[in-house]
Design an enzyme around this catalytic site. Structure first.
Site, PDB file in Angstrom:
ATOM      1  N   SER A 154      -5.188   5.352  -9.214  1.00 51.62           N
ATOM      2  CA  SER A 154      -3.917   4.646  -9.095  1.00 51.62           C
ATOM      3  C   SER A 154      -2.761   5.430  -9.687  1.00 51.62           C
ATOM      4  O   SER A 154      -1.619   4.976  -9.628  1.00 51.62           O
ATOM      5  CB  SER A 154      -4.015   3.281  -9.796  1.00 51.62           C
ATOM      6  OG  SER A 154      -4.432   3.437 -11.133  1.00 51.62           O
ATOM      7  N   HIS A 175      -5.813   4.619  -2.392  1.00 50.79           N
ATOM      8  CA  HIS A 175      -5.633   3.651  -3.472  1.00 50.79           C
ATOM      9  C   HIS A 175      -5.676   2.233  -2.888  1.00 50.79           C
ATOM     10  O   HIS A 175      -4.693   1.729  -2.356  1.00 50.79           O
ATOM     11  CB  HIS A 175      -4.306   3.917  -4.184  1.00 50.79           C
ATOM     12  CG  HIS A 175      -4.012   2.964  -5.293  1.00 50.79           C
ATOM     13  ND1 HIS A 175      -2.731   2.696  -5.737  1.00 50.79           N
ATOM     14  CD2 HIS A 175      -4.838   2.209  -6.074  1.00 50.79           C
ATOM     15  CE1 HIS A 175      -2.776   1.819  -6.717  1.00 50.79           C
ATOM     16  NE2 HIS A 175      -4.038   1.505  -6.937  1.00 50.79           N
ATOM     17  N   GLU A 187      -2.739   2.477  -0.313  1.00 53.61           N
ATOM     18  CA  GLU A 187      -1.748   3.514  -0.585  1.00 53.61           C
ATOM     19  C   GLU A 187      -2.442   4.865  -0.384  1.00 53.61           C
ATOM     20  O   GLU A 187      -3.356   5.219  -1.117  1.00 53.61           O
ATOM     21  CB  GLU A 187      -1.233   3.366  -2.023  1.00 53.61           C
ATOM     22  CG  GLU A 187      -0.045   4.237  -2.349  1.00 53.61           C
ATOM     23  CD  GLU A 187       0.471   4.004  -3.769  1.00 53.61           C
ATOM     24  OE1 GLU A 187       1.664   4.194  -3.999  1.00 53.61           O
ATOM     25  OE2 GLU A 187      -0.339   3.622  -4.647  1.00 53.61           O
ATOM     26  N   ASN A 225       2.385   2.046  -8.642  1.00 55.99           N
ATOM     27  CA  ASN A 225       2.399   1.930 -10.106  1.00 55.99           C
ATOM     28  C   ASN A 225       3.638   2.530 -10.749  1.00 55.99           C
ATOM     29  O   ASN A 225       3.965   2.182 -11.884  1.00 55.99           O
ATOM     30  CB  ASN A 225       1.133   2.559 -10.688  1.00 55.99           C
ATOM     31  CG  ASN A 225      -0.042   1.614 -10.544  1.00 55.99           C
ATOM     32  OD1 ASN A 225       0.086   0.416 -10.756  1.00 55.99           O
ATOM     33  ND2 ASN A 225      -1.191   2.133 -10.163  1.00 55.99           N
TER      34      ASN A 225
END
Length: 331
Positions: A154, A175, A187, A225
């Site tokens: 991540s 991800h 992702e 993130n």
């Protein structure tokens, strides 16, 4: 999007009044690689790993789930069964589909055995850069040369992970979001040397899993993130400075911003250790103090209060996760 063009041929003959039509389909040899993917190895039997294995198996892939601990594999299969039973109760799948999906999953504690015939490896181990680098060195040694190597990281650099392999052009980020069987987003992260065809194949593969892929480039935290973690960190800072309490912070964000879950509850769900690790990657990689983790978060992780996984974080989960009870030290 890759397009597949098929050529047809027909031969018509007549015998004793009957017409025979023989059709042939000529399939091009240069199919996109994702079309030929059948065997998927998933490394890590934790929350993300078992969810990823679940989705691939349910989509018809032959899955090998790998973890160094046999008890983790047993728990992973139990979790997959429980989640599939929930899907049956909601009439999203049938008992027959569940049985077929479970039949598609094998488990092993041996990495070499698990990846030796894989078309795709998805690593979902703990968010620790040294562990991932060592894993990818080993995967690169044992997996077939045409195998694509993906990481569910991540935040950790795909380019850095790829650099320890002999095939950086075949290394990419996938991800998935938690819970994997429910969340639609994948992702997809390109490393500096990731081949464009590999990227295209993984984007198409994600769609085949029923997901919606979104492509990002390889910079700390990617997109998900890089935006989410500063918000969670700011919520923890606000709590630490006494601006508002746990319930108040989460209530304001849920009712005022239409978030389905408040940032502190979400941090507990993600794992406070994971949040801290990602913030450290952002802080170290971007060098901006706005990503510096809150001292309260550091102390909680050090003390072992990691959220849902440990039974306590900002909330107390000793009685389960359905009822939100603020942890005693925040009352």
């Amino acid at each position: 999007m890759a397009r597949l063009t098929l050529k047809w041929g027909a031969k018509i003959t007549q015998n004793k009044g009957f017409v025979n039509i023989n059709l042939k389909v000529f399939v091009p040899e240069n199919l996109p690689y994702f079309c030929n993917m059948k065997n998927v190895a998933v490394i890590g039997g934790g929350t993300m790993g078992n969810g990823i294995a679940h989705v691939f198996a349910q989509s018809g892939y032959s899955v090998t789930l790998i973890d160094i601990k046999k008890d983790m594999l047993d728990k992973a299969i139990a979790t997959i069964i429980k989640n599939m039973d929930r899907m049956i109760a909601k009439e999203k799948i049938t008992n027959e589909q569940k049985d077929q999906a479970l039949a598609n999953i094998n488990t092993t504690t041996d990495l070499k055995t698990g990846v030796f015939n894989a078309d795709l490896v998805v690593e979902a181990a703990t968010e620790n850069v040294e562990i991932k680098l060592q894993l990818f060195k080993s995967i690169d040694e044992f997996a077939p040369k045409n195998c694509v190597l993906a990481s569910n990281t991540s935040s950790i650099s795909i380019t850095k992970i790829a650099s320890v392999t002999s095939r950086p052009e075949k290394v990419i980020g996938m991800h998935f979001m938690n819970p994997v069987p429910v969340m639609k987003l994948v992702e997809v992260i390109e490393g500096f040397k990731t081949d464009k065809q590999v990227t295209s194949d993984i984007m198409e593969l994600s769609k085949k899993l029923g997901k919606i892929p979104a492509l990002t480039q390889d910079y700390p935290g990617f997109i998900a993130n890089r935006i989410l973690m500063p918000m969670i960190n700011e919520a923890i800072i606000s709590l630490h400075e006494g601006v508002a309490g746990v319930t108040e912070i989460d209530t304001i964000m849920k009712l005022g911003m239409a978030h389905p879950m408040g940032p502190l509850q979400l941090a507990d769900f993600i794992g406070l250790d994971v949040c801290l690790a990602i913030l450290n990657v952002l802080y170290d990689g971007l060098g901006n103090t706005k990503y510096a983790p809150c001292p309260l978060l550091v102390n909680m992780v050090t003390s072992g209060d990691l959220g849902v996984k440990s039974g306590r974080g900002f909330y107390d989960y000793s009685h389960g996760t359905k009822e939100l009870i603020v942890a005693p030290n925040f009352k």
